[in-house]
Scaffold this active site. Structure first.
Site, PDB file in Angstrom:
ATOM      1  CG  HIS A   1      -0.226  -0.049   2.520  1.00  0.00           C
ATOM      2  ND1 HIS A   1       0.222  -1.217   3.074  1.00  0.00           N
ATOM      3  CD2 HIS A   1       0.117   0.934   3.382  1.00  0.00           C
ATOM      4  CE1 HIS A   1       0.806  -0.951   4.232  1.00  0.00           C
ATOM      5  NE2 HIS A   1       0.762   0.344   4.433  1.00  0.00           N
ATOM      6  CG  ASN A   2       0.042   4.303   1.424  1.00  0.00           C
ATOM      7  OD1 ASN A   2      -1.073   4.414   0.922  1.00  0.00           O
ATOM      8  ND2 ASN A   2       0.213   4.231   2.732  1.00  0.00           N
TER       9      ASN A   2
END
Length: 358
Positions: free
Chosen positions: A259-260
């Site tokens: 994620h990210n």
């Protein structure tokens, strides 16, 4: 498929010689090539197998003596892998999906599909999803709410596209890729074992992980144009901001993108590599197979991370990193040489101890 040598030369830019009217139906390895196949023999080491084959035409290394190899026609490839890419575009089989929307597909009435998009059997397309022109969606693909799939995209069987994911033009997702799953984000209500280990180097009774609370992923995933995602690869959605994969990046099979993460343009990420959450990868970076990049790490543009590396600190641009933990190539080689000398060093020390009576 049936092409003559002259047609292949025009399509690939390769120089042809001999009887260019010879027609071939497919590519073949030198040893197995028959008279209606184009042998791929772009190095001198293939010459013995080519002589023993039934091939009439072959793709050869520059300045090869094609007549001495018993051929009637030849194409010459100054860069073998570039030639193979061009040949693959000619002889590749078209996707197994028919024009139009298959009657078993489930397409929400709020979804918007280009008139010339193709949708295969048992596909599910959610509300608000948008499918671009000439996109080809093969069987058992699912596309979530408000997702966007760009023009000329190709989604192979079993691909999963999460809600609000945005996919650019000409993207290819291989079978069972998952784009837009929740990120692996959990927190302990009280300071837990990881925080204790970082602060004190110990896991105490008071810091045990007695419960874990999910941090929901509210962001999505953005894939740029001309991205390719390998089979069984996962790209997790961001926690708040989106996970982003830049234009032209190619990701191999069984890769994890956390994620990210923000991956630049024209990167190559090889099989079983893992990018932890919130990493930043610059443009044109190459990450070898089974390499890992720890969370919140930045890898500069044009860096090369060798296979099996574990990157635990920021990497400057144009660096070549090797080993565990990853370190600059020169240092890694120096330490590896020293490590290999250790047995001899131990033996010498043992001899000296005996001489000194120690």
């Amino acid at each position: 498929m049936n092409y003559n040598v002259a047609e292949i030369a025009r399509a690939t830019g390769l120089v042809a010689a001999g009887d260019t009217s010879i027609r071939v139906q497919r590519l073949a390895e030198p040893a197995a090539a028959g008279p209606d196949e184009l042998a791929v023999a772009m190095a001198p080491s293939y010459a013995p197998a080519l002589r023993a084959s039934g091939a009439r035409a072959a793709v050869l290394w520059p300045e090869a003596d094609w007549q001495a190899l018993g051929l009637d026609a030849a194409l010459f490839a100054p860069r073998a892998r570039v030639a193979l890419a061009s040949l693959g575009e000619i002889f590749a089989q078209p996707p197994d999906v028919a024009p139009g929307i298959h009657p078993t597909a489930v397409v929400d009435r709020e979804a918007r599909l280009a008139d010339d998009a193709w949708v295969g059997p048992f596909v599910v397309i959610g509300p608000g999803a948008q499918i671009g022109p000439r996109a080809r969606i093969m069987s058992h693909v699912s596309i979530g709410r408000d997702a966007r799939v760009g023009g000329d995209a190709l989604l192979h069987p079993g691909v999963r596209i999460g809600a609000r994911v945005r996919i650019g033009g000409r993207v290819v997702a291989q079978p069972n890729a998952c784009i837009g799953a929740d990120g692996f984000s959990f927190v302990t209500p009280e300071p837990g074992a990881v925080e204790s280990a970082r602060a004190t180097g110990r896991v105490t009774t008071d810091s045990l992980n007695r419960s874990l609370r999910r941090i929901n992923s509210l962001g999505a995933v953005v894939l740029g144009d001309d991205v390719e995602i390998g089979a069984c690869t996962t790209v997790d959605r961001g926690t708040v901001a989106d996970t982003v994969i830049g234009n032209g990046t190619k990701i191999d099979n069984q890769v994890q993108v956390g994620h990210n993460a923000r991956v630049g343009e024209n990167c190559l990420i090889c099989g079983q590599a893992g990018l932890a959450g919130s990493v930043t990868i610059g443009d044109r970076v190459v990450i070898g197979g089974k390499a890992g990049v720890s969370d919140h790490i930045e890898v500069g543009a044009d860096a090369i991370i060798a296979g099996g590396c574990l990157v635990a600190r920021n990497v400057p641009s144009r660096s070549i990193m090797m080993g565990v933990p990853a370190q600059p190539r020169e240092r890694f080689i120096r330490e590896l040489k020293a490590l290999r000398r250790l047995p001899r060093l131990v033996d010498r020390v043992a001899v000296l101890r005996r001489r000194l009576g120690l």
